[in-house]
Scaffold this motif. Sequence first.
Motif, PDB file in Angstrom:
ATOM      1  N   CYS A  40       0.815  -1.226   0.000  1.00 51.61           N
ATOM      2  CA  CYS A  40       0.000   0.000   0.000  1.00 51.61           C
ATOM      3  C   CYS A  40       0.844   1.269   0.000  1.00 51.61           C
ATOM      4  CB  CYS A  40      -0.934   0.011   1.209  1.00 51.61           C
ATOM      5  SG  CYS A  40      -2.352  -1.016   0.923  1.00 51.61           S
ATOM      6  N   GLY A  41       2.087   1.167   0.435  1.00 50.75           N
ATOM      7  CA  GLY A  41       2.963   2.335   0.455  1.00 50.75           C
ATOM      8  C   GLY A  41       3.541   2.683  -0.906  1.00 50.75           C
ATOM      9  N   TYR A  42       3.234   1.898  -1.905  1.00 50.68           N
ATOM     10  CA  TYR A  42       3.758   2.140  -3.252  1.00 50.68           C
ATOM     11  C   TYR A  42       2.630   2.567  -4.198  1.00 50.68           C
ATOM     12  CZ  TYR A  42       8.123  -0.149  -1.901  1.00 50.68           C
ATOM     13  OH  TYR A  42       9.313  -0.471  -1.297  1.00 50.68           O
ATOM     14  N   LYS A  43       3.027   3.192  -5.303  1.00 55.84           N
ATOM     15  CA  LYS A  43       2.032   3.581  -6.298  1.00 55.84           C
ATOM     16  C   LYS A  43       1.599   2.396  -7.160  1.00 55.84           C
ATOM     17  CE  LYS A  43       3.379   8.416  -6.804  1.00 55.84           C
ATOM     18  NZ  LYS A  43       4.106   9.383  -7.626  1.00 55.84           N
ATOM     19  N   ALA A  44       2.523   1.429  -7.291  1.00 56.53           N
ATOM     20  CA  ALA A  44       2.216   0.302  -8.181  1.00 56.53           C
ATOM     21  C   ALA A  44       2.793  -0.992  -7.627  1.00 56.53           C
ATOM     22  CB  ALA A  44       2.785   0.559  -9.578  1.00 56.53           C
ATOM     23  N   VAL A  45       2.127  -2.092  -7.938  1.00 60.49           N
ATOM     24  CA  VAL A  45       2.675  -3.410  -7.604  1.00 60.49           C
ATOM     25  C   VAL A  45       2.778  -4.208  -8.901  1.00 60.49           C
ATOM     26  CG1 VAL A  45       0.349  -4.198  -6.899  1.00 60.49           C
ATOM     27  CG2 VAL A  45       2.355  -5.554  -6.270  1.00 60.49           C
ATOM     28  N   SER A  46       3.968  -4.778  -9.142  1.00 61.15           N
ATOM     29  CA  SER A  46       4.160  -5.591 -10.343  1.00 61.15           C
ATOM     30  C   SER A  46       4.148  -7.077  -9.961  1.00 61.15           C
ATOM     31  CB  SER A  46       5.476  -5.226 -11.021  1.00 61.15           C
ATOM     32  OG  SER A  46       6.556  -5.567 -10.178  1.00 61.15           O
TER      33      SER A  46
END
Lengths: 127, 179
Positions: A40-46
């Motif tokens: 959740c602390g990131y803008k994107a998850v790959s």
Amino acid sequence: MTVITGGVCQGKKDFAKAELGISDFDIVSGKKTYDVKTICGYKAVSDYEYIIRHNLENGIDAMSEFKSLVMTNPEIVIIASEVGCGIIPVDESENTFREEAGRIMCMAARDADAVYKVVCGIGKKIK
Amino acid sequence: MVLVVGGASSGKSEYAETLLMKLSKGAPKTYLATMESSSDAAKTRIKNHVRRREGRGFDLLEQEKNISSAADICHKNVLLECLPTLVSNEMFENGPDGFKFHPEVSDRIFEDVMSLNESTDNLVIVSNDVFSDGKVYDEMTEKYISGLGELSCKIAARADAVVYMTAGLPEMIKGEIRC
């Protein structure tokens, strides 16, 4: 939420960076963490399909985890490979993984503001 | 340069042949084939392709690897079929000294394709979508998939047009083709 899908090794992450103006620091890989709070602390998850696989293998409800991720970070970019185009696997757990990944991606796409499919590095907005 | 991609038996070859016939406007054409005719299945597949090309005016050139070395003897209009076989031939070597694995070939193949492209008026390349079955393979196969993926992305970035074939239907995912 934005969804970026396509086959493996098709340049989905590079497309996300160019199209959405995000950098490597904004993206966390599902190969590195499965923890919703961290993601959740990131803008994107790959590599989101790895998270689905991990959850299934560990008896965690993959759909609930996904819902909780999107609820906490509604603007997140989900980058996940398409996994459903091969022969139906003989192995039951592989089959369950494909189907669960498919269902999660359908739900993600339904609720997303935008969905892109990337082929050979070229992204096309399909929603 | 045009890249034609799609699943197995999705009409890629027929589309690519017809396209090159239009682009070449009657000029001589080379069919640059990378498949080794070692197995019966390969021989049957090759036979079907040869039958379809009959009367379409392609000169056949078989080059399993190092395709840039074929550039000098190709016509100015070339159909390269296909990338997955080429990558496999370059990556997995079954020579007199036994089996050898060359994982890092995609950059060199890309240079080969670019040099072939420079020496042609029209280059049509056929590739295959092997990227969406969700399986995790052994290390060598994973290297093969990522090598082919990287190569496809690089070629697509430089191509004038990229076409995705589904059930014989072409979808332009990049550029447009005027012929």
